[in-house]
Design a protein around this motif. Structure first.
Motif, PDB file in Angstrom:
ATOM      1  N   HIS A 132       0.822  -1.215   0.000  1.00  0.00           N
ATOM      2  CA  HIS A 132       0.000   0.000   0.000  1.00  0.00           C
ATOM      3  C   HIS A 132       0.849   1.254   0.000  1.00  0.00           C
ATOM      4  CE1 HIS A 132      -3.794  -2.031   0.285  1.00  0.00           C
ATOM      5  NE2 HIS A 132      -3.289  -2.810   1.217  1.00  0.00           N
ATOM      6  N   GLY A 133       2.145   1.087  -0.169  1.00  0.00           N
ATOM      7  CA  GLY A 133       3.037   2.238  -0.158  1.00  0.00           C
ATOM      8  C   GLY A 133       3.490   2.576   1.247  1.00  0.00           C
ATOM      9  N   GLU A 134       3.104   1.708   2.210  1.00  0.00           N
ATOM     10  CA  GLU A 134       3.487   1.985   3.596  1.00  0.00           C
ATOM     11  C   GLU A 134       4.848   1.366   3.915  1.00  0.00           C
ATOM     12  OE1 GLU A 134       1.796  -0.451   2.489  1.00  0.00           O
ATOM     13  OE2 GLU A 134       0.959  -1.788   3.994  1.00  0.00           O
ATOM     14  N   MET A 135       5.358   1.671   5.122  1.00  0.00           N
ATOM     15  CA  MET A 135       6.638   1.112   5.553  1.00  0.00           C
ATOM     16  C   MET A 135       6.579  -0.419   5.555  1.00  0.00           C
ATOM     17  SD  MET A 135       8.713   3.548   6.486  1.00  0.00           S
ATOM     18  CE  MET A 135       8.613   5.298   6.724  1.00  0.00           C
ATOM     19  N   PHE A 136       7.726  -1.035   5.404  1.00  0.00           N
ATOM     20  CA  PHE A 136       7.846  -2.488   5.382  1.00  0.00           C
ATOM     21  C   PHE A 136       7.264  -3.091   6.669  1.00  0.00           C
ATOM     22  CE2 PHE A 136      10.953  -6.212   5.067  1.00  0.00           C
ATOM     23  CZ  PHE A 136      10.303  -6.766   3.985  1.00  0.00           C
TER      24      PHE A 136
END
Ligand code: NG1
Ligand code: ZN
Length: 551
Positions: free
Chosen positions: A84-88
């Protein structure tokens, strides 16, 4: 996964070997970060891991960014971005650490271990988007990452030099089949510029707000991208860019958001223009702080706390206007937030505020609990996230016949605010447009923005110790658990100063312990910070020169 991958490993291993004396590196607050010369094998291996992650997520695209953000030029780093484009995902961080540090001989077996652990179908397609910052060491690391992706039949897409938040945006776009936007540099500009134009009214002649902004690009990627972007603004905002790289300017050296925030002074390379609004980006453009010099050349900082309160105040007014008061707006900070900002948020804005551990991943996670979650670190890293419910009700309100024109207009403005926001991660360029939008709407110059509340003087110090991990904390890092006696000592020091507050924690990106202090005067604050630093030095085995307390 069978032997068919082994020959590729052998080939790539020779190209990107791990030196036998390579330092052991953890996947820290923001991925791997150290001297660039230790990172080639890490980039290669993160290419492998990104492919595995992509397959676990049924072929969704994963991002891999080469950057060391606000660190100086010789450093570099590697971080991964989830679908979702969020941090790993934090649960995969130990796997990243293991894979990065294993010997070349054991590399294949660790990959196989991960494949077994997650039951990964290695025949699935895998896609990895790769970006890098402007460091001269980045292209080599980028190639290593690409080779890692290719080594186990993933498909790499190289974006070249982009800001960190742009890469997060591309990943989200791709995995939402372009619903979030088009996964290209042009697509990113288009989304921001369109939203900004929708929100930007003509500048009233009697407004204190002036549509001229100075920008400190930290000699990194942000200034360069802004130089492209500003030409698309049709003169709605005039941006003079400094520290754009070139002319011998070194990345983040005596400039950029981190320098301005921590040193509490203006960067080199930006002309002194009294009362001029200046925005400072960090090296990969995911942080932004503002500052100005008043008539007596006194420096004033408008940091992440200030940006968060400005944006939250505006969103609250829009929510009320379009009668969506059932939407829960909340603000998330860390212990580094100025006490005065926290008081202002709860007492004046009447917005719930949460405090979490340092690191955007924690802030993001907490912000998801609200319909509209505004999160910012004091250093200027932050964004706003909107729940699906919030988006749907705002959209409905924008065309609701039961509302009057003004109310519908407020809802349309909120929709444009959502489009102007990079919800995946803190984005300096998007944040800058959001701030400029609200300042223009309020008709505020920097002084009026500053008047919202008065910061308590604060000070950050670094202490070198033998092993920074002897310090452990609780209560969102505001209290120290180990070593024994340190918290009691901090409590007794703090109690001497009105509105005193101090805490310590091991840094996740540097080999030091960070000390934070605030109180009502600059002198008291400097003394409190130094006294706490001395206590850390004594009780946590300080190395090098002991800190000194100002008399
Ligand atoms: P550490 O070194 O763990 O304090 C710093 C920042 C974080 C975050 C990361 C990643 C401060 C006090 N700490 O982490 O907020 O931004 O870098 O870049 O600013
Ligand atoms: Zn950064």
């Amino acid at each position: 996964m069978g032997g068919r991958f082994r020959p590729v490993y052998a080939f790539a291993r020779e190209m990107h070997p791990r030196a036998s004396n390579a330092p052991t590196l953890p996947y820290g607050t923001a991925g791997f970060r150290t001297k660039a010369l230790h990172l080639e094998h890490v980039a290669y291996r993160m290419g492998l891991l990104a492919v595995l992650r992509s397959r676990v997520k049924n072929g969704a695209t994963i991002g891999l960014m080469i950057t060391a953000s606000h660190n100086l030029e010789p450093d570099n780093g590697v971080k991964l971005i989830d679908p979702h484009g969020e941090m790993f995902d934090m649960s995969w961080e130990p796997l990243a650490t293991k894979l990065a540090n294993v010997s070349d001989t054991d590399l294949s077996s660790v990959v196989e271990e991960i494949v077994d652990m997650h039951n990964i179908d290695m025949r699935l397609k895998a896609s990895v988007f790769i970006g890098m910052d402007t460091r001269y060491t980045s292209p080599v690391l980028c190639t290593a990452a690409t080779n890692g992706v290719l080594a186990i039949q993933g498909t790499p897409t190289e974006y070249g030099i982009v800001t960190t938040p742009m890469l997060h945006f591309f990943v989200r776009c791709r995995n939402t089949s372009n619903e979030y936007g088009i996964p290209s540099e042009e697509g990113y500009y288009l989304k921001l510029v369109n939203a900004f134009k929708k929100l930007r009214g003509p500048n009233p002649t009697n407004s204190s707000y002036k549509p001229l902004l100075y920008l400190d690009g930290a000699n990194g990627v942000g200034g360069k991208k802004m130089n492209v972007l500003k030409k698309k603004l049709d003169g709605l905002l005039d941006v003079s860019i400094f520290n754009m790289g070139g002319n011998g300017g070194k990345l983040n050296l005596n400039c950029g958001a981190d320098f301005v925030k921590v040193q509490q002074k203006p960067p080199v390379g930006v002309p002194v223009e009294l009362n001029q609004r200046v925005a400072s980006l960090d090296g990969d453009a995911d942080r932004i702080v503002y500052y100005y010099l008043d008539n007596s050349e006194t420096f004033h900082l408008l940091d992440g706390d200030r940006i968060a309160t400005l944006l939250a105040g505006y969103l609250m007014s829009l929510i009320k206007k379009c009668q969506l008061t059932d939407l829960k707006l909340g603000l998330v900070q860390t212990a580094y937030a100025n006490g005065a900002s926290t008081e202002y948020i709860s007492d004046k804005l009447c917005v719930p505020v949460a405090c979490v551990k340092t690191g955007v991943k924690y802030l993001h996670h907490e912000a998801l609990k609200f319909d509209i979650g505004v999160y910012f670190e004091a250093n200027g890293h932050g964004t706003i996230i909107y729940s699906d419910k919030a988006k749907a009700s705002i959209k409905a309100a924008s065309t609701d016949d039961g509302l009057n024109n003004d109310q519908r207009d407020a809802a349309s403005k909120m929709l444009a605010m959502i489009d102007l926001t990079n919800e995946t991660v803190g984005d300096a360029l998007s944040d800058m447009f959001l701030v400029e939008t609200v300042l223009q709407h309020n008709g505020w110059d920097v002084h009026q923005w500053m008047q919202a509340y008065e910061d308590l003087p604060c000070r950050q110090l670094k202490v070198s110790v033998e092993d920074r991990n002897v310090i452990t904390t609780k209560d969102a890092e505001r209290k120290c658990v180990k070593p024994d006696g340190l918290q009691e000592k901090i409590d007794s020091l703090v109690s001497k100063y009105p509105k005193g507050r101090a805490f310590v924690r091991p840094s996740g990106t540097e080999d030091i312990v960070r000390v934070y202090a605030e109180s009502t005067t600059k002198e008291d604050t400097d003394r409190l910070a130094a006294e706490v630093a001395c206590a850390v030095y004594e009780l946590a085995n300080g190395v090098g020169d002991a800190p000194t307390v100002p008399q």
